[in-house]
Design a protein around this motif. Sequence first.
Motif, PDB file in Angstrom:
ATOM      1  N   ASP A 278     -11.778  34.065 -84.419  1.00  0.00           N
ATOM      2  CA  ASP A 278     -12.625  34.057 -83.212  1.00  0.00           C
ATOM      3  C   ASP A 278     -13.013  35.493 -82.883  1.00  0.00           C
ATOM      4  O   ASP A 278     -12.213  36.256 -82.337  1.00  0.00           O
ATOM      5  N   GLU A 279     -14.239  35.874 -83.197  1.00  0.00           N
ATOM      6  CA  GLU A 279     -14.684  37.253 -83.007  1.00  0.00           C
ATOM      7  C   GLU A 279     -14.715  37.656 -81.537  1.00  0.00           C
ATOM      8  O   GLU A 279     -14.414  38.807 -81.195  1.00  0.00           O
ATOM      9  N   GLU A 280     -15.083  36.719 -80.663  1.00  0.00           N
ATOM     10  CA  GLU A 280     -15.148  37.056 -79.240  1.00  0.00           C
ATOM     11  C   GLU A 280     -13.760  37.401 -78.704  1.00  0.00           C
ATOM     12  O   GLU A 280     -13.589  38.373 -77.961  1.00  0.00           O
ATOM     13  N   SER A 281     -12.748  36.619 -79.082  1.00  0.00           N
ATOM     14  CA  SER A 281     -11.387  36.905 -78.636  1.00  0.00           C
ATOM     15  C   SER A 281     -10.936  38.276 -79.118  1.00  0.00           C
ATOM     16  O   SER A 281     -10.308  39.042 -78.373  1.00  0.00           O
ATOM     17  N   GLU A 282     -11.263  38.596 -80.351  1.00  0.00           N
ATOM     18  CA  GLU A 282     -10.897  39.897 -80.907  1.00  0.00           C
ATOM     19  C   GLU A 282     -11.566  41.029 -80.125  1.00  0.00           C
ATOM     20  O   GLU A 282     -10.947  42.061 -79.834  1.00  0.00           O
ATOM     21  N   LYS A 283     -12.825  40.835 -79.782  1.00  0.00           N
ATOM     22  CA  LYS A 283     -13.553  41.861 -79.029  1.00  0.00           C
ATOM     23  C   LYS A 283     -12.942  42.059 -77.648  1.00  0.00           C
ATOM     24  O   LYS A 283     -12.858  43.190 -77.155  1.00  0.00           O
ATOM     25  N   VAL A 284     -12.525  40.973 -77.007  1.00  0.00           N
ATOM     26  CA  VAL A 284     -11.923  41.090 -75.681  1.00  0.00           C
ATOM     27  C   VAL A 284     -10.599  41.848 -75.764  1.00  0.00           C
ATOM     28  O   VAL A 284     -10.299  42.687 -74.907  1.00  0.00           O
ATOM     29  N   LEU A 285      -9.817  41.594 -76.811  1.00  0.00           N
ATOM     30  CA  LEU A 285      -8.571  42.340 -76.992  1.00  0.00           C
ATOM     31  C   LEU A 285      -8.847  43.830 -77.133  1.00  0.00           C
ATOM     32  O   LEU A 285      -8.140  44.664 -76.555  1.00  0.00           O
ATOM     33  N   ASN A 286      -9.891  44.165 -77.873  1.00  0.00           N
ATOM     34  CA  ASN A 286     -10.262  45.579 -78.034  1.00  0.00           C
ATOM     35  C   ASN A 286     -10.668  46.194 -76.696  1.00  0.00           C
ATOM     36  O   ASN A 286     -10.316  47.334 -76.377  1.00  0.00           O
ATOM     37  N   LYS A 287     -11.429  45.427 -75.905  1.00  0.00           N
ATOM     38  CA  LYS A 287     -11.875  45.924 -74.601  1.00  0.00           C
ATOM     39  C   LYS A 287     -10.690  46.098 -73.651  1.00  0.00           C
ATOM     40  O   LYS A 287     -10.625  47.062 -72.882  1.00  0.00           O
TER      41      LYS A 287
END
Length: 246
Positions: free
Chosen positions: A210-219
């Motif tokens: 899930d790319e969106e979940s990964e991006k949120v973790l980075n943010k």
Amino acid sequence: MAAYLDIFSGNADQHEQETAEYNATCSLVSKHSAVFNLPTLPELLSDEQRGILQDLNKSSNQTLRFDPPVPLLLGRVTFDLDPSAGLNKTRQNFMSLCTGDKGFCKGAPNKKLHYLGCPMHRVVKGFVAQGGDIIRSDGSGGESIYGPKFPSERAGLQVSPQRGSLAMANSGGKSPNNTSQFFIVLSSDEKALAKLKGKYVVFGRITQGDEESEKVLNKLNELGASADAKDEKPIAPVWIGGCGVL
């Protein structure tokens, strides 16, 4: 079984004001678009057209905003919850707190048993993002759907945490108890993960791929306090603006 958290960050009051200003500008554009041949959105206006709108607005106290406010939504984190029978209580506690289907807290009758609006009060860069204090919002409170606390389920203590893991925060000690507080692991560093292993109930992980979940973790990680900071609050307010089960 899956659950989700919509994570928001920023100044909510400022965003509300900017949204009101932008909406008022949209209404003014719509009102005068036919007469002055204006585009449909304020951000598409030329400098000359913006000047015309400012002149038309002189008699009003309303501030005009020609660009939409930056969204506060960082994105959605989706978790696959561990279906093991040995994690039934932990899993159900989290799911019910995501849906808010259990009503109000026993210890604080004016507070809902619901993660909606709850802050992520602790975000440590390269470590964890913690939230779920539905009573005090600062990490000093919380309540489960079973009462003030419930025991850690051994099956979750045996799971090795990894980046993206979802785990319960607990009160520590020889018999750690869980409330509504949880954390998301932001690190893949072995030393950081070793501090968590066997101490906290791990009961889920962000959906693989899930790319969106990964991006949120980075943010979230970018918003985190440094690991040696005394105050582990995020550098900007972070909260759960939506939650539920899928």
